[in-house]
Design an enzyme around this catalytic site. Structure first.
Site, PDB file in Angstrom:
ATOM      1  N   TYR A 184      15.365  29.629   8.721  1.00  0.00           N
ATOM      2  CA  TYR A 184      14.329  30.281   9.123  1.00  0.00           C
ATOM      3  C   TYR A 184      14.232  30.330  10.562  1.00  0.00           C
ATOM      4  O   TYR A 184      14.311  29.289  11.245  1.00  0.00           O
ATOM      5  CB  TYR A 184      12.647  29.886   8.769  1.00  0.00           C
ATOM      6  CG  TYR A 184      12.642  29.711   7.271  1.00  0.00           C
ATOM      7  CD1 TYR A 184      12.733  31.175   6.515  1.00  0.00           C
ATOM      8  CD2 TYR A 184      12.337  28.854   6.571  1.00  0.00           C
ATOM      9  CE1 TYR A 184      12.603  31.374   5.260  1.00  0.00           C
ATOM     10  CE2 TYR A 184      11.710  28.902   5.102  1.00  0.00           C
ATOM     11  CZ  TYR A 184      11.899  30.087   4.370  1.00  0.00           C
ATOM     12  OH  TYR A 184      11.833  30.345   3.039  1.00  0.00           O
TER      13      TYR A 184
ATOM     14  N   LYS B 210       0.913  -1.121   0.022  1.00  0.00           N
ATOM     15  CA  LYS B 210       0.017  -0.031  -0.010  1.00  0.00           C
ATOM     16  C   LYS B 210       0.808   1.411   0.005  1.00  0.00           C
ATOM     17  O   LYS B 210       1.975   1.205   0.338  1.00  0.00           O
ATOM     18  CB  LYS B 210      -0.974   0.021   1.236  1.00  0.00           C
ATOM     19  CG  LYS B 210      -0.183   0.011   2.504  1.00  0.00           C
ATOM     20  CD  LYS B 210      -0.905  -0.137   3.962  1.00  0.00           C
ATOM     21  CE  LYS B 210      -0.299  -0.421   4.883  1.00  0.00           C
ATOM     22  NZ  LYS B 210      -1.224  -0.847   6.017  1.00  0.00           N
TER      23      LYS B 210
HETATM   24  C1  PLP Z   1      -0.617  -1.810   6.749  1.00  0.00           C
HETATM   25  C2  PLP Z   1      -0.930  -3.245   7.104  1.00  0.00           C
HETATM   26  C3  PLP Z   1      -0.267  -4.403   7.151  1.00  0.00           C
HETATM   27  C4  PLP Z   1       1.159  -4.548   7.243  1.00  0.00           C
HETATM   28  O1  PLP Z   1       1.669  -4.002   8.634  1.00  0.00           O
HETATM   29  P1  PLP Z   1       3.116  -3.858   8.809  1.00  0.00           P
HETATM   30  O2  PLP Z   1       3.303  -3.525  10.371  1.00  0.00           O
HETATM   31  O3  PLP Z   1       3.707  -2.809   7.939  1.00  0.00           O
HETATM   32  O4  PLP Z   1       3.727  -5.051   8.495  1.00  0.00           O
HETATM   33  C5  PLP Z   1      -0.998  -5.462   7.504  1.00  0.00           C
HETATM   34  N1  PLP Z   1      -2.293  -5.452   7.542  1.00  0.00           N
HETATM   35  C6  PLP Z   1      -3.113  -4.394   7.536  1.00  0.00           C
HETATM   36  C7  PLP Z   1      -4.373  -4.549   7.555  1.00  0.00           C
HETATM   37  C8  PLP Z   1      -2.433  -3.215   7.341  1.00  0.00           C
HETATM   38  O5  PLP Z   1      -3.236  -2.112   7.081  1.00  0.00           O
END
Ligand code: PLP
Length: 402
Positions: free
Chosen positions: A270, A38
């Site tokens: 800044y 994702k």
């Molecule tokens: C992002 C996500 C994962 C992966 O989690 P990690 O801690 O990055 O391994 C697994 N399951 C769901 C539902 C997620 O949203």
């Protein structure tokens, strides 16, 4: 290397992704592995990392949004693929057409997906999500019997196939947290009820990277690994990436835009929160918060310049920040390495997370689209630049081309 990559680039080592997937599979030998890609593969490039993960034995890919899953199919991925973050009126029809497993947490989404499947004439692949305690998506246990009964009826009618029952942990990155055992018990209850309702899912799953690494009893049929496949530890409590046998895949590097001598007492960036303690050289690093460098790391973020680990002087601006070289010399065009695997003495994303009061996930995921991703394969010694086909400054993450 292309013109765009000269200012700065994120090199992604696909061999590291493959090695991480293999290492994670070895930690969960009885389960299949879903590589979670994702948010453009946590900033690393979903298509390229998804492909590398498949090569190393990931039999599933997972995304949050349906559109992210569609992009993988459009790039040629044909394996098992799941997405879980749906809103009413979502593109169910397209997901069914592309043979994507969809997550359902309640009756509204079950109704939408069955309606789409009826119009389509093909069973939708549905994974039912139970809220075992995270309090985010997922069906509350009180409504679970109603949801599984409706799903079983839709399965009997042939409009859906319940391919999975799943859940997600709240505190797997804090080994021993009491919620972990409570969530596992709630998951067992939900599985028993779904079995009694006649459901026979292909995969039952609850483990993310930290649960994969610390909790074998949570592996079930499938583990969902995100951050681990990119070689980053989920949390210091779980161990450093090195201790976990994982290799950070992303190296973020820039070319110094200028180096100049300034007198003592010179304000920097800044707000003048930093002022030079004496005659010195200031190096300008052309990356800022627009590129995902946390402004919270002002005065604090680490960077390797001229062979030494240094700290950002003053504030991180939108496009740039400054490093005080003290008595050392460097030249415009010399490299500044913000983070990488650590082999060359550079900081890691985990060091940045500490400096910015956040987690490694956020450090890599927020690296912006202005930073081209350059794919490197340390196994094949085959370097390939992606993302700068004469489009000037805008780089092209999310649309990798070969
Ligand atoms: C992002 C996500 C994962 C992966 O989690 P990690 O801690 O990055 O391994 C697994 N399951 C769901 C539902 C997620 O949203």
């Amino acid at each position: 290397m292309n013109e765009t990559a000269k200012r700065a680039h994120a090199a992604i080592d696909l061999a590291a992704v493959r090695a991480n997937v293999r290492a994670l599979r070895a930690r969960a030998p009885r389960a299949e592995l879903m590589a979670v890609v994702k948010s453009d593969g946590y900033g690393h490039g979903a298509v390229r990392c998804g492909r590398a993960a498949r090569e190393a034995g990931a039999s599933w890919l997972g995304t949050a949004l349906p559109e992210e899953a569609f992009a993988l199919r459009e790039a040629g991925d044909t394996g098992r693929l799941m997405c879980w973050l749906w809103t009413p009126g979502g593109p169910w029809h397209r997901a069914i057409e592309l043979d994507i497993d969809v997550s359902v947490s309640g009756l509204w989404s079950l109704h939408e997906v069955t309606a789409a499947a009826r119009g389509f004439g093909r069973a939708a692949r549905v994974q039912l999500k139970v809220d075992t305690g995270l309090g985010r998506n997922g069906c509350q246990p009180a409504h679970w019997p109603e949801l599984i009964a409706a799903a079983a009826a839709a399965e009997a009618e042939g409009t859906i196939r319940v391919t999975g029952v799943w859940s997600h942990f709240a505190c797997a990155d804090e080994p021993g947290h009491p919620s972990i055992a409570a969530q596992l018990a709630a998951f067992e209850d939900a599985l028993a009820l779904s079995e009694a309702a006649g459901l026979r899912p292909e995969v039952r799953h609850i483990a993310n990277t930290p649960a994969l690494l610390t909790l074998p009893e949570a592996h079930y049929d499938l583990v969902r690994a995100g951050i681990g496949i990119y070689g980053i530890s989920p949390a210091p409590e779980v161990g450093t990436s090195q201790e976990l046998g994982l290799r950070p895949a992303m190296t973020l590097e820039a070319s110094l835009a200028s180096v100049k001598r300034v007198p003592g007492g010179h304000g920097v960036s800044y707000g003048h929160t930093y002022s030079t303690p004496g005659d010195t050289s200031l190096a300008l690093v052309p990356l800022g918060y627009a590129d995902g460098i946390p402004r919270h790391a002002s005065g604090n973020g680490p960077v390797l310049v001229a062979g030494k680990w240094r700290t950002i002087a003053g504030r991180v601006a939108m496009d740039q920040f400054v490093v005080d070289l003290g008595g050392d010399t460097a030249h415009a065009g010399d490299p500044a390495v913000l983070f990488g695997p650590g082999d060359r003495g550079e900081p890691t994303a985990e060091d940045w997370a500490r400096a910015a009061g956040t987690i490694g996930y956020e450090i890599v995921t927020r690296i912006g689209t202005r930073v081209p991703r350059v794919y490197v394969d340390s196994e094949m010694e085959n370097h390939q630049a992606d993302g700068a086909d004469g489009d000037g400054d805008t780089a092209l993450t999310g649309v990798p081309h070969d």
